[in-house]
Design an enzyme around this catalytic site. Structure first.
Site, short mmCIF file in Angstrom:
data_model
loop_
_atom_site.label_atom_id
_atom_site.label_comp_id
_atom_site.label_asym_id
_atom_site.label_seq_id
_atom_site.Cartn_x
_atom_site.Cartn_y
_atom_site.Cartn_z
N TYR A 139 0.81 -1.22 0.00
CA TYR A 139 0.00 0.00 0.00
C TYR A 139 0.84 1.27 0.00
O TYR A 139 0.31 2.37 0.15
CB TYR A 139 -0.97 0.01 1.19
N LYS A 190 4.82 -15.12 0.77
CA LYS A 190 4.57 -15.59 -0.60
C LYS A 190 5.91 -15.50 -1.33
O LYS A 190 6.00 -15.06 -2.47
CB LYS A 190 3.50 -14.70 -1.27
N ASP A 223 -1.72 -18.25 0.24
CA ASP A 223 -2.84 -18.99 -0.36
C ASP A 223 -3.22 -20.18 0.52
O ASP A 223 -4.42 -20.45 0.73
CB ASP A 223 -2.54 -19.41 -1.81
N ASP A 247 -4.84 -7.37 5.13
CA ASP A 247 -6.13 -6.76 4.83
C ASP A 247 -7.12 -7.83 4.35
O ASP A 247 -8.25 -7.93 4.83
CB ASP A 247 -5.93 -5.69 3.75
N ASP A 251 -10.64 -9.82 6.50
CA ASP A 251 -12.06 -9.89 6.11
C ASP A 251 -12.52 -11.34 6.23
O ASP A 251 -13.64 -11.62 6.63
CB ASP A 251 -12.28 -9.38 4.68
MG MG Z 1 -10.18 -4.19 4.36
#
Ligand code: MG
Ligand code: NAI
Length: 354
Positions: A139, A190, A223, A247, A251
């Site tokens: 980000y 990763k 993954d 992030d 969720d």
């Molecule tokens: Mg989010």
């Protein structure tokens, strides 16, 4: 009387609705359980409405105003009538970087009484704490566009991983793991595909883990982690991940623990040089805004994290216990967790239980 100054930004959509209930809960808890302490709240009307009126999402001296507070309680921003990039890049992401809130703490806990989308999970069996890197990684606002708005348009989006940035979030996560009963940590990587950033992440992890022989740790590809968050979420205790991976995975952890309406978070500067910020994981939910039906508990639990940060532990625990009691009984629950109570009714029940 010790006074703690808190900046309150309700923001957009359901943000102000849920934050109003969080404010009631933390005020009630401190009055009852931390006598001698007082919360002094400053309500700041910043967000998309402010932007539409003034052309910027916070005033020019807004950052200085925030910096004078001990902590920030934040609802959500995002309004369908303006591009999402405006609140995200003028308020949310700059706040994390300006105040060096490099730890994004996101607990996921399956409360008793909350329907779990996975079969056969006992209350408390899902109990994880994700440490997400919050200031760099994927980000970082680094990149650009070449030949924009033409058919040969090129976009370059660069991730920034620093040794110091990786080490400090991984260290914070190990310190957190050390304080929990299971003392387990999973580092999300990763490095099989992302040859530079993620191999540096792995080097930092290997270096830091040497200082924590009492914490059982391992490294897992993102993954595979996504699969295991669904297949065996009870196997995770503390999880540490980069900005993007953290992030996405949170969720998922919020969903397996019953609802995004229960997912709290803290954006912490552990040095306390700048204020830390506490917010529900969810956004402004324009689809249900103004109806008074949003679940306020994610915001209320974010308030408990704020009280932890201010070292008002008795109040923080009282808020968490009150939320657990409300969810366990059937007195007041919003639609997302199987009831039909309003936001305010759930707030009333929490305040009563506190
Ligand atoms: Mg989010
Ligand atoms: P969202 O989290 O706002 O909503 C996703 C879904 O979950 C919706 O169906 C919504 O009704 C439901 N939901 C969310 N919070 C809930 C609650 N407390 N109780 C019951 N149901 C709830 O995410 P979405 O729809 O992707 O984004 C909406 C806006 O929020 C966008 O403008 C987005 O940019 C912004 N956003 C802002 C964030 C922030 O301020 N930190 C974080 C995420 C999104």
């Amino acid at each position: 009387m010790a006074t703690h100054s808190i900046a309150v930004i309700g923001g957009d959509g359901i943000g102000p609705e849920v934050i109003a209930q969080a404010v009631r809960a933390i005020q009630a808890a401190v009055a009852k359980h931390d006598r001698g302490h007082e919360l002094h709240l400053t309500h700041l009307p910043w967000g998309s409405e402010f932007y539409k009126k003034h052309g910027h999402i916070l005033p020019a001296d807004g950052w200085d105003t925030l910096a004078r507070h001990d902590a920030i309680l934040f609802g959500a921003v995002g309004d369908p009538s303006i591009p999402d990039t405006i609140p995200v890049h003028q308020l949310l992401l700059p706040m994390r970087r300006k105040f060096d809130q490099y730890v994004n703490l996101r607990p996921a806990y399956l409360f008793d009484g909350v329907p779990c989308p996975l079969a056969g999970k006992a209350p408390g069996s899902i109990d994880m704490l994700v440490y997400r890197e919050n200031t760099e990684g994927e980000y970082a606002p680094v990149g650009g566009k070449l030949y924009p708005d033409t058919d040969k348009e090129v976009a370059v989006q660069t991730s920034v991983f620093t040794r110091a940035g990786c080490e400090r979030i991984i260290r914070a996560a190990f310190e957190g793991a050390r304080k929990r009963p299971r003392k387990k940590l999973t580092s999300i990587t990763k490095s099989n595909a992302l040859l530079y950033g993620m191999t540096l992440w792995d080097v930092a992890y290997e270096a830091v883990r040497k200082d924590f022989p009492d914490v059982q740790s391992h490294s897992l590809l993102v993954d595979a982690a996504a699969m295991d968050f669904v297949r065996k979420p009870e196997s995770f205790d503390v999880v540490v991940a980069s900005n993007l991976f953290g992030d996405i995975l949170t969720d998922l952890s919020a969903a397996v623990a019953g609802s995004i309406g229960l997912a709290s978070s803290a954006n912490v500067n552990p040095t306390k040089k700048f204020p830390s910020m506490f917010e529900p994981v969810h956004g402004s939910a324009p689809d249900i805004a103004g109806q008074g039906i949003a679940n306020p508990l994610a915001a209320v639990l974010s308030g408990a994290l704020l009280l932890d940060h201010l070292e008002l532990r008795a109040s923080a625990d009282a808020v968490r216990k009150a939320v657990a009691a409300v969810l366990k009984s059937d007195t007041a629950r919003t639609k997302d967790v199987g009831g039909n109570a309003t936001t305010v009714q759930v707030g009333d029940a929490v305040v009563a239980a506190v």
